[in-house]
Design an enzyme around this catalytic site. Structure first.
Site, PDB file in Angstrom:
ATOM      1  N   SER A   1       0.838  -1.197   0.000  1.00  0.00           N
ATOM      2  CA  SER A   1       0.000   0.000   0.000  1.00  0.00           C
ATOM      3  C   SER A   1       0.878   1.254   0.000  1.00  0.00           C
ATOM      4  O   SER A   1       1.641   1.476  -0.935  1.00  0.00           O
ATOM      5  CB  SER A   1      -0.962  -0.041   1.193  1.00  0.00           C
ATOM      6  OG  SER A   1      -1.908   1.005   1.119  1.00  0.00           O
TER       7      SER A   1
ATOM      8  N   HIS B   1      -8.163   1.909  -0.610  1.00  0.00           N
ATOM      9  CA  HIS B   1      -8.134   1.054  -1.807  1.00  0.00           C
ATOM     10  C   HIS B   1      -9.508   0.626  -2.313  1.00  0.00           C
ATOM     11  O   HIS B   1      -9.595  -0.264  -3.155  1.00  0.00           O
ATOM     12  CB  HIS B   1      -7.243  -0.169  -1.579  1.00  0.00           C
ATOM     13  CG  HIS B   1      -5.806   0.195  -1.374  1.00  0.00           C
ATOM     14  ND1 HIS B   1      -4.988   0.600  -2.403  1.00  0.00           N
ATOM     15  CD2 HIS B   1      -5.046   0.257  -0.246  1.00  0.00           C
ATOM     16  CE1 HIS B   1      -3.785   0.887  -1.930  1.00  0.00           C
ATOM     17  NE2 HIS B   1      -3.798   0.695  -0.621  1.00  0.00           N
TER      18      HIS B   1
END
Length: 317
Positions: free
Chosen positions: A91, A200
């Site tokens: 991430s 996300h």
């Protein structure tokens, strides 16, 4: 031994992180000083004094974790740990990996991460977005569950962290219902996470588009070492392919299981080094492949242990 360096994302931060490493390696505080100027806040004092609740604010967490990853990376370089054959980041950690691969300068990385944190914090009203973790369910079952639970309110599988360990993201009320339903469908554990934004998920599309506008004004270089990206779990062939994937990074799932498998299978990596606070990626590595050791480096002791392990094993070209 062939090495890949991986960088953790949000969730690994804690008050007092990297103190022992900084006591022995001045470069850590030098990186934090450089970042503090770029972010407009005194990051080292914040990282050492906390409290943990303050560090959990994504507008604080992202600058801290990005800076920490780069600080550990530069320490690894200075102490002579051999260059990795590839890098990756989980991430937010992908931005530290981009700096390590010389795709981005540290200053430009700071600029992007600062804007990323601001946009993500603003993506949904306070209290409406969040994440949850589901353990003990197959990926396909999690995807089916999310499809069943999504209507006007969004629930999506976003972090495929390891077999049987998936994070979901979306609206808090829908997530809470999904956590309850997951337990009836065989989840060993299903819990809400202390995350205030729907990372996300498709709720981040506007944030991603605005971030892409900033990226268009920044110089991205060809990678000096392959970087395996989250969205595709593959290393791009050139900087244009890298940029295309990165522009969608904020609202696309993190394919971490496949990323680690790519490092192992495509780049013949035999050891991972986790560069940053905590041992989250080390734990995930054990779940993905117990035969693929991961050495966490966030203190003087863990750095010494990693150096000893590397020197003992030797490095393969």
């Amino acid at each position: 031994m062939t090495i890949a360096v991986v960088f953790p994302g949000q969730g690994s931060q804690k008050t007092g992180m990297l103190k022992e490493l900084a006591d022995e390696h001045a470069v850590v505080k030098e990186v934090f000083a450089e970042a503090s100027d770029a972010f407009g806040q005194e990051l080292w004092a914040l990282s050492q004094n906390g409290p943990d609740e303050a560090l959990a604010d994504t507008r604080v967490t992202q600058p801290l974790m990005f800076t920490s990853g780069v600080a550990v990376w530069r320490t690894l370089q200075l102490v002579g740990v051999p260059a990795p054959v590839a890098v990756a980041g989980h991430s937010l950690g992908e931005f530290a990996a981009l700096v390590a691969a010389e795709v981005l300068s540290f200053a430009d990385g700071c600029q992007i991460v600062k804007r990323r944190a601001e946009l993500m914090a603003q993506a949904v009203p306070d209290g409406e977005g969040g994440m949850a973790a589901l353990l003990g369910m197959d990926d396909a079952d999690v995807l089916s569950l999310c499809a069943d639970m999504t209507g006007e309110r969004v629930v999506e599988a976003v972090n495929f962290n390891a077999p049987g360990q998936v994070a979901i993201s979306g609206h808090v009320d829908a997530l809470e219902l999904t956590v309850v339903e997951a337990k009836t469908r065989g989840a060993r554990k299903a819990i809400m996470l202390p995350v205030s934004v729907p990372n996300h998920s498709s709720l981040m599309q506007d944030a991603g588009k605005q971030l892409a506008e900033l990226m268009a004004s920044i110089t991205f270089n060809e990678p000096s070492v392959p970087i395996v990206q989250n969205a595709s779990a593959s290393a791009p062939q050139d900087v244009n392919a890298l940029m295309a994937s990165l522009k969608e990074h904020v609202y696309n799932p993190v394919q971490w299981t496949r990323t680690v498998e790519t490092l192992r299978d495509q780049f013949n990596v035999t050891t991972l080094i986790e560069a940053g606070p905590g041992k989250v990626l080390t734990g995930l590595s054990k779940r993905i492949d117990r035969g693929l050791p991961c050495l966490s480096v966030d203190s003087a002791d863990t750095l010494a242990a990693a150096i000893e392990s590397v020197n003992t094993a030797g490095i393969e070209a």
